[in-house]
Scaffold this active site. Sequence first.
Site, short mmCIF file in Angstrom:
data_model
loop_
_atom_site.label_atom_id
_atom_site.label_comp_id
_atom_site.label_asym_id
_atom_site.label_seq_id
_atom_site.Cartn_x
_atom_site.Cartn_y
_atom_site.Cartn_z
N ASP A 111 0.86 -1.19 0.00
CA ASP A 111 0.00 0.00 0.00
C ASP A 111 0.89 1.23 0.00
OD1 ASP A 111 -2.45 -1.36 0.03
OD2 ASP A 111 -2.45 -1.51 2.20
N ASP A 127 -6.76 -1.05 -4.91
CA ASP A 127 -7.88 -0.70 -4.02
C ASP A 127 -8.76 0.38 -4.65
OD1 ASP A 127 -6.78 -2.44 -2.11
OD2 ASP A 127 -5.72 -0.83 -1.08
#
Length: 149
Positions: A111, A127
């Site tokens: 991330d 995402d």
Amino acid sequence: MWIYWALMFVLVVIDQLIKSVVVRQIALGATKTVVPGLLSLTNLHNNGAAWSILQGKLGFFYLISIVALGVMVYLLWRLRTHRLYEFGIVLMIAGTLGNFIDRIRIGYVVDMFQLDFINFPIFNFADSCLTVGVILILIAVLRDESFDK
């Protein structure tokens, strides 16, 4: 239909390229400001799901990803004449594949996007694809006249 497969491929490649650059350019846990007060990049390893829930349940994520991909590919074929559904599903497949590749290849998801103006979990391009895909599906459902009957 080939355009959807090409779009999926491009989105997954973009996701993997962004993750690769972040891992090479930013130390684990370090942050680089992109737009002050708005956006930073942070190299974060997430072995869970959104908000780091279900940490370390890799087998569960493998199973869920495979089932979800199967269902989404079926729905893409089934709803192939509804453009908004198609684009939403394509984005969701690309997002699922992007994170699934990470889990298979390195055992966690990379991330990086940190919104500095709000307390929100750090996320990645995959995402974002998933989120936009879900929004498009919701819009398609709300606009679908077959639900009015």
